[in-house]
Scaffold this motif. Structure first.
Motif, short mmCIF file in Angstrom:
data_model
loop_
_atom_site.label_atom_id
_atom_site.label_comp_id
_atom_site.label_asym_id
_atom_site.label_seq_id
_atom_site.Cartn_x
_atom_site.Cartn_y
_atom_site.Cartn_z
N MET A 9 0.75 -1.20 -0.13
CA MET A 9 0.01 -0.08 0.04
C MET A 9 0.80 1.19 0.01
N THR A 10 0.55 1.91 -0.84
CA THR A 10 1.43 3.25 -0.82
C THR A 10 1.02 4.14 0.05
N ASP A 11 2.11 5.03 0.70
CA ASP A 11 1.70 5.70 1.84
C ASP A 11 1.47 7.19 1.16
N ALA A 12 0.27 7.63 1.65
CA ALA A 12 -0.29 8.73 1.07
C ALA A 12 0.84 9.88 1.24
N ALA A 13 1.67 9.95 2.38
CA ALA A 13 2.59 11.04 2.57
C ALA A 13 3.74 10.93 1.51
N SER A 14 3.96 9.84 0.74
CA SER A 14 5.06 9.88 -0.18
C SER A 14 4.38 10.12 -1.62
N ILE A 15 3.10 10.37 -1.90
CA ILE A 15 2.59 10.73 -3.20
C ILE A 15 2.86 12.35 -3.54
N ALA A 16 3.55 12.22 -4.68
CA ALA A 16 3.89 13.92 -4.86
C ALA A 16 2.56 14.83 -5.19
N PRO A 17 2.98 16.07 -4.55
CA PRO A 17 1.75 17.12 -4.76
C PRO A 17 0.86 16.97 -6.12
N ARG A 18 1.66 16.94 -7.20
CA ARG A 18 1.02 16.77 -8.33
C ARG A 18 0.18 15.65 -8.80
N ASP A 19 0.50 14.49 -8.42
CA ASP A 19 0.15 13.29 -8.51
C ASP A 19 -1.35 13.27 -7.64
N LYS A 20 -1.24 13.94 -6.38
CA LYS A 20 -2.34 14.11 -5.60
C LYS A 20 -3.27 14.90 -6.28
N ALA A 21 -2.85 16.18 -6.80
CA ALA A 21 -4.02 16.69 -7.53
C ALA A 21 -4.65 16.12 -8.59
N GLU A 22 -4.04 15.26 -9.31
CA GLU A 22 -4.17 14.55 -10.39
C GLU A 22 -5.54 13.49 -10.09
N ILE A 23 -5.21 12.74 -8.95
CA ILE A 23 -6.10 11.94 -8.16
C ILE A 23 -7.29 12.60 -7.98
N LEU A 24 -7.24 13.57 -7.37
CA LEU A 24 -8.53 14.69 -6.83
C LEU A 24 -9.15 14.81 -8.18
N ALA A 25 -8.70 15.34 -9.22
CA ALA A 25 -9.14 15.80 -10.41
C ALA A 25 -10.23 14.66 -10.93
N GLN A 26 -9.36 13.47 -10.70
CA GLN A 26 -10.41 12.24 -11.52
C GLN A 26 -11.49 12.11 -10.71
N ALA A 27 -11.66 12.48 -9.51
CA ALA A 27 -13.00 12.29 -8.93
C ALA A 27 -13.89 13.24 -9.36
N LEU A 28 -13.66 14.28 -10.06
CA LEU A 28 -14.53 15.33 -10.41
C LEU A 28 -15.64 14.84 -11.07
N PRO A 29 -15.80 14.02 -12.04
CA PRO A 29 -16.74 13.64 -12.92
C PRO A 29 -17.71 12.72 -12.03
#
Length: 296
Positions: free
Chosen positions: A1-21
């Motif tokens: 399991m990837t630790d959320a703290a180790s995800i780059a900010p840009r990747d986090k933003a990408e993940i959040l954007a994918q939830a938008l639809p």
């Protein structure tokens, strides 16, 4: 399991954007969530579940939680020197067992869930079937699966007569998250223990919910070889009942899910509650988890 703290900010933003639809698609819609299994007893998964429910509410989706409490009821019964017995996945409930069921579900379990959701920043309110006349019930006549002319007496187990969702709707409109114990009441004000999967299914139908999500201790519905069946129609489910693939505690779960799917709930999902944040993954990503049940 990837630790959320180790995800780059840009990747986090990408993940959040994918939830938008998904947020846009489900905004203002009701989701009925049956909360049970390991997700209810493992502290880390409890916290994940509470966070998921609060996040759904904050993005404009209306979660309604219906909870079980089988393991907690078993523990309480053991303390009294009683053992639970089951017929076709239904708990046999005599008067003494009914008292235990009421104080475990409406007292201990419900209040734990309300507390967890409030701790995560939500506003949860606990209800039983008595509150606002929510769940009217009568004694369940359980037909034998092999001989439908024979009925099992399972004590104070209830069959739902009607659900009046006005108290749930009033709470939703005020930004509260309803947490419902599956207890109903009869004409003489007697109490009934109702299977939580059945309550969740009927409630989803009455609320015309967008989704019914059942959290379980399995990856979903499995075939006899132990492989996950990701997509099932009513016809395929009948075949799985007939050949014994679906049995025991899965019976009321699938029957409730199928009834909801046939009665207008858009989609019904049986998902693995042992997966961290399973609820968010199911609702806000295109990653399909567990089994989806269709009416046709």
């Amino acid at each position: 399991m990837t630790d959320a703290a180790s995800i780059a900010p840009r990747d986090k933003a990408e993940i959040l954007a994918q939830a938008l639809p998904y947020i846009r698609k489900f905004h203002g819609k009701t989701m009925v969530i049956k909360y049970g299994g390991n997700a209810m007893t493992d502290p880390a998964l409890q916290a994940d579940f509470a966070e998921d429910v609060v996040l759904l509410k904050l993005v404009g989706i209306n979660p309604v939680v219906v909870h079980g409490g089988g393991p907690q009821i078993e523990t309480a019964l053991k303390r009294l020197g009683k053992t639970g017995t089951f017929v076709q996945g239904m708990r046999v409930t005599d008067a003494e067992t009914m008292e235990v069921v009421e104080w475990v579900l409406a007292g201990e379990v419900q209040q734990d869930i309300v507390g967890l959701i409030n701790q995560a920043g939500g506003k949860a309110v606990g209800l039983t079937g008595r509150d606002g006349g929510l769940i009217r019930a009568r004694k369940l006549q359980l037909p034998d699966r092999d001989d439908p002319s024979r009925f099992h007496d399972v004590g104070q187990v209830g069959d739902i007569v009607s659900i009046d969702p006005s108290v749930v709707k009033a709470l939703q409109d005020d930004q509260f998250i309803p947490v419902i114990s599956p207890l109903g009441f009869g004409e003489e004000n007697e109490s009934y223990n109702i299977n939580a999967d059945v309550v969740a299914g009927k409630l989803a139908t009455v609320l015309t919910a967008e989704k019914l999500v059942l959290l379980t201790n399995t990856p979903g519905v499995l075939n006899k070889a132990g492989e996950l069946l990701t997509d099932l129609s009513a016809r395929e489910i009948d075949a799985l009942f007939a050949d014994g693939t679906i049995s025991g505690g899965m019976l009321p779960k699938i029957e409730g899910a199928l009834d909801a799917a046939k009665s207008g709930v858009n989609s019904v999902h049986i998902i693995d509650g042992r997966v961290p944040h399973a609820l968010l993954l199911e609702i806000l990503t295109d990653q399909a988890f567990g089994t989806m049940i269709r009416s046709s």
